[in-house]
Design a protein around this motif. Structure first.
Motif, mmCIF file in Angstrom:
data_model
loop_
_atom_site.group_PDB
_atom_site.id
_atom_site.type_symbol
_atom_site.label_atom_id
_atom_site.label_comp_id
_atom_site.label_asym_id
_atom_site.label_seq_id
_atom_site.Cartn_x
_atom_site.Cartn_y
_atom_site.Cartn_z
ATOM 1 N N ASN A 79 0.849 -1.168 -0.276
ATOM 2 C CA ASN A 79 -0.508 0.074 0.160
ATOM 3 C C ASN A 79 0.864 1.498 -0.388
ATOM 4 N N SER A 80 0.348 2.314 -0.561
ATOM 5 C CA SER A 80 1.166 3.538 -1.107
ATOM 6 C C SER A 80 1.287 3.881 0.555
ATOM 7 N N SER A 82 1.488 7.256 1.688
ATOM 8 C CA SER A 82 0.998 8.898 1.739
ATOM 9 C C SER A 82 -0.969 7.976 2.345
ATOM 10 N N THR A 83 -1.025 7.533 1.729
ATOM 11 C CA THR A 83 -2.767 7.233 1.439
ATOM 12 C C THR A 83 -3.269 5.986 1.477
ATOM 13 N N GLU A 85 -3.876 3.395 0.207
ATOM 14 C CA GLU A 85 -4.037 2.372 -1.505
ATOM 15 C C GLU A 85 -3.289 1.853 -1.919
ATOM 16 N N VAL A 90 -3.243 2.563 -7.246
ATOM 17 C CA VAL A 90 -2.928 3.690 -7.689
ATOM 18 C C VAL A 90 -2.313 3.647 -8.983
ATOM 19 N N GLU A 267 1.527 11.915 -10.172
ATOM 20 C CA GLU A 267 1.752 11.070 -9.016
ATOM 21 C C GLU A 267 3.140 10.959 -8.505
ATOM 22 N N ARG A 274 6.062 13.085 -1.086
ATOM 23 C CA ARG A 274 5.240 12.966 0.093
ATOM 24 C C ARG A 274 7.112 11.705 0.807
ATOM 25 N N ASP A 276 7.097 8.700 -0.929
ATOM 26 C CA ASP A 276 5.809 6.952 -0.652
ATOM 27 C C ASP A 276 6.369 6.262 -1.649
#
Length: 312
Positions: A79-80, A82-83, A85, A90, A267, A274, A276
């Protein structure tokens, strides 16, 4: 043909493995400890230790590398950060908007640049030829930021012909409404260098013996350019177009950022801001894989354009 494709795919494995190892060590040695990034400033040693255990970065490097390879093979980068997701989701959701802009852009740019290159080659050495080359040089000297600002101000704000920015849910609305101005800007930026390059390819073929033979037989100049010369100049043109496709996917980040297009390029910028790492690593690996696949497709297109080309 099948044997050639299988051989090329087999040859890609060492290259891909080298990319995987390079990306792994860059992010593990240069990128810093992700546990400190995720824990934030208000953290304690226990929280950092728990995060390291959850991410598996407390394991030996060879185990971490094996986990990374399994993520690539299974298309599961977790998963990301930062989010939260899924990284796979993504990439899949951001790929569509990028393709909506880049596919029409590539088709239009190639057709326009090739047509103009042949037309300029037809009047080579004339004032028109020199004027077009000067215009291309001037156009290439202007930053893409200038194009974005001017086009947004005049065509979107002053004339209200296009939206300033945004993205919808309908494919056709995005293609003809939201993507129109970004595509127009990218065409203004990319046609000049492509035209200069393709003109060189065409002029290299114009001086070949087969062209002089065709002229001696009384073949019209237009037919020589559009049939004989174009067929042979198509090989370096295909090379240029196909080699630029993976770079365009990431290189359009300015357009996507300024126009709020939720694509891959935008993205990447957000992921870098971030820190990420899962998203950055996944996109890096997939772009490398896409580059190798496009190189293979380029060779196959060579033979489709000219059957005399032997694939080895």
């Amino acid at each position: 043909m099948t044997a050639y494709i299988l051989r090329r795919l087999w040859q890609m494995l060492p290259t891909m493995l080298g990319v995987i190892v390079l990306v792994f060590f860059l992010f593990n040695w240069v990128g810093g400890d992700p546990a400190y990034i995720l824990a934030g400033k208000m953290s304690n040693p226990q929280q950092i230790a728990n995060i390291r255990t959850q991410l598996g970065i407390d394991q030996p490097y060879y185990i971490q590398l094996w986990i990374f390879i399994k993520q690539i093979v299974t298309f599961n980068f977790g998963n990301s950060w930062s989010t939260g997701e899924s990284v796979a989701n993504v990439i899949m959701t951001r790929l569509g908007p990028s393709m909506t802009v880049l596919i029409p852009l590539t088709i239009l740019e190639t057709l326009i640049a090739v047509a103009l290159a042949l037309a300029v080659a037809f009047v080579r050495g004339s004032k028109v030829d020199r004027a077009v080359m000067v215009a291309c040089t001037v156009g290439m000297s202007i930053s893409i930021l200038v194009y974005i600002i001017l086009f947004q101000y005049w065509f979107a704000y002053k004339l209200s012909l296009f939206p300033v920015q945004g993205w919808g849910n309908s494919f056709w609305e995005n293609l003809f409404h939201y993507s129109a101005l970004p595509i127009l800007i990218m065409l203004a930026v990319s046609i000049a260098p492509s035209l200069r390059l393709y003109r060189t390819f065409v002029l290299d073929e114009v001086n070949q013996d087969y062209v002089r033979t065709a002229r001696a037989k009384g073949v019209k100049e237009r037919r020589i350019l559009w049939v004989h010369v174009l067929r042979n100049a198509a090989i370096p043109i295909i090379t240029n177009v196909m080699s630029n496709l993976p770079a365009l996917l990431i290189g359009a980040f300015l357009i996507e950022r300024f126009f709020s297009i939720p694509g891959i390029g935008r993205e990447v910028i957000l992921a870098v801001e971030r820190s990420d790492f899962p998203v950055i690593k996944a996109i890096t690996i997939y772009v490398a894989a896409a580059t190798m696949i496009f190189n293979l497709l380029t060779d196959l297109l060579y033979q489709a354009v000219d059957p005399r080309v032997q694939l080895k």
